[in-house]
Design an enzyme around this catalytic site. Sequence first.
Site, PDB file in Angstrom:
ATOM      1  N   GLU A   1       0.843  -1.214  -0.219  1.00  0.00           N
ATOM      2  CA  GLU A   1       0.032   0.087   0.176  1.00  0.00           C
ATOM      3  C   GLU A   1       0.805   1.247   0.001  1.00  0.00           C
ATOM      4  O   GLU A   1       0.387   2.419  -0.676  1.00  0.00           O
ATOM      5  CB  GLU A   1      -0.984   0.037   1.289  1.00  0.00           C
ATOM      6  CG  GLU A   1      -2.063  -0.985   1.027  1.00  0.00           C
ATOM      7  CD  GLU A   1      -3.002  -1.058   2.295  1.00  0.00           C
ATOM      8  OE1 GLU A   1      -2.621  -1.567   3.492  1.00  0.00           O
ATOM      9  OE2 GLU A   1      -4.235  -0.966   2.121  1.00  0.00           O
TER      10      GLU A   1
ATOM     11  N   GLU B   1      -4.340  -9.136   3.744  1.00  0.00           N
ATOM     12  CA  GLU B   1      -5.436  -8.818   4.974  1.00  0.00           C
ATOM     13  C   GLU B   1      -6.634  -9.817   5.014  1.00  0.00           C
ATOM     14  O   GLU B   1      -7.240 -10.114   6.288  1.00  0.00           O
ATOM     15  CB  GLU B   1      -5.858  -7.371   4.802  1.00  0.00           C
ATOM     16  CG  GLU B   1      -4.803  -6.293   5.002  1.00  0.00           C
ATOM     17  CD  GLU B   1      -3.727  -6.272   4.043  1.00  0.00           C
ATOM     18  OE1 GLU B   1      -3.881  -6.885   2.769  1.00  0.00           O
ATOM     19  OE2 GLU B   1      -2.953  -5.390   3.993  1.00  0.00           O
TER      20      GLU B   1
END
Length: 721
Positions: free
Chosen positions: A132, A152
């Site tokens: 990210e 995640e």
Amino acid sequence: MTCAPTTRCAKSGWKSRRGSKPRGASIIGTRYELQGTVAVVTLDDPPVNCLGFDVRKGIVEGIERARADASVEAIVLIGAGNTFSAGADIREFNTPKATAEPALRTVIRIVEESSKPVTAAIGGICVGGGLELALGCHFRVVRHDATVALPEVKLGLIPGAGGTQRLPRAIGVEAAVNMIVSGASVTAGKFAGTALFDALIEDDLLDGALAFARSAGRRAQKRLRDMKIDFPEAEAFFQFARNIVGPANRNLPAPLKCIDAVAAAVSRPFDEGLQLERDIFVQLMQSTQSRALRHAFFAERAAAKIPDVRDDTPARTIGSVAVIGAGTMGGGIAMNFLAAGIPVTMLEAKADALDKGVATIRSNFEASRKKGKLAAERLQQAMVLLKPTLSYDDIQSADLVIEAVFEDMTVKQDVFRKLDAVMKEGAILATNTSTLDVDRIASVTRRPQDVLGMHFFSPANVMKLLELVRADRTGSDVLITAMRLARKIGKTAVVSRVCDGFIGNRMLEQYLRQAFFLLEEGASPKQVDGALEAFGMAMGPFRMSDLAGNDIGWHIRKRRYVERPHVVYSRIADRLCELGRFGQKVGVGWYRYESGSRNAIADPIVDEMIATYRAEHGMTPRKIEATEIVERCIYALVNEAARLLDEGIAQRASDIDVVYLTGYGFPRYRGGPLFHADTIGLYNVVERMQRFARASLSDPGFWQPAPLLAKLAAESKTFNG
Ligand code: NAD
């Protein structure tokens, strides 16, 4: 000023910079240096540069410093050692540091808003928050060995720092949905030609990144957030994806939420999509499923720690293994080591059993090859490492010997006497017994410090769980060696002290006792299995027994009937065994099986057997709800687990959860039996148990809450504290 690596950098393999004289300084967790007109901010937190508080703060400070320095034209973000970043720092989870500003989202915003172009130089691992962060940079250059992932979802979450909004802009919607919903790692090369990477660096990553950044300094900045996604078939695609992902993840909200978030990247302005991603992330963080998955993740790590044995205890070297017994377990155990490149000598009492064992190993490896899980040459290599024998002379130099003969104390003690006589000094002597007293087995040797239980689960080449049974005199180095070896062969090891059944099977005994009582009272095997499978167990108790072989449990029960005359046992399963219905291996058990199929088909003969049993015992069947079935079987596990903790058989509550998650098909999204009980509330668990005691015709005493359970419930506490 030259920039010599700090001790920490040196440990992580960080290489001294080459080229023009850099000027640098280190901030904890990051390093800042100038390479001509390029500022290099190095994430430096070994071993994998996680984005803990210090690293986040250091990145922001680096960007600020570069902004304030008029000589700087561009910035490179790179990871020390060979890796970019493995994302959030799990050591900070559940601490204030995890959310302290600058949070990762803030860091990414500052990077993205930097007036000087930021290039991420990516090698090795670039996952989760690491990816990210890279997506928030203006440019990304990559080394061929890099792997990227947004994992995640495996913790019941979605990426929470813009991953669901920027990744589809970089690699396209379909590829992004696949990556985010699966959480899978992908090699960088797969994304050649997409906006994810601006250049592939063949040689030194930093040199390549510096060259790129110097030219990037003169280019317009490129921000993924400004890209529009053109995807006319979006609506149909997302519907299709939901239709596939929803049914495959019935009890897990996160995978569908991943799709919602990516859909927002297409349908909404960037900032709105980012906000939706955040809202979903926060909501999922609080979900029971994500809490359970995170518990499971930490529990598996905790299991490797043995409180009274130092982590730096030197381990013994295991370069070769011997396995005694080439049956179901011996063969499976041997496969683990062969697949890991460790030579195995397999010893049998009889030549035909030995030949059969070797043939089974080969055919199991062949099956893996056909499924594409094992390359043909690896199969050959593995088989070359296997040496069958009928003579103890051939095993004496092995570093570790694992006994997997019949479950009979006399037979096992006889084997251990022989091992004691022939094995070289310092060899580890392990038994794969499921239930027997490892101290008694060790007592026939002159080296009890070298003896422990290594309890594999069937099929031993597949099941992750390995119980390490620590006998009274097992040496610390022996235990540590077994723990490290477990990791090497891909197992999750949990330490158990000695008792009948150790952690897993001792709890299973109570679970099965309830399952059998439920049959007596009116349930059918299919109903019990159905209720527990709907709860999430991979397999109900009757399908599981048919798979394992009903004769195995029968053999163990016969011993227990003698040793524990005070325990109330249902004899209904013995009836089944008396009919020769040993399960799948003979085509009939609690169910019947058609040739070549593992499909469990309800069998009227079993219904009749159960009805006769009830009539003989004067039992009138009643209708039993699925909730009662689940609560009785699961709370039976919980109560016994509390005793195991109290007696010090298990080291910690989370170890018990790991045993059930990795060895008994307990649903991971429920976190294990004790995490599940904590979620229900121990007061409520005890209250239900008291109700079952009042209603029980079979054994009211069964429901006496274990002292630890009663205490925790009374104090409004939890097992996993
Ligand atoms: P099995 O009957 O399939 O195999 C046992 C093998 O040991 C046979 O091939 C037999 O010929 C051989 N053997 C017997 N005595 C011997 C001796 N003195 N020397 C050399 N070989 C000898 O049994 P299994 O299911 O593989 O179980 C083996 C052990 O593993 C038992 O202690 C059992 O409790 C334990 N275990 C079994 C399971 C399971 O699900 N089957 C799971 C975990 C642990």
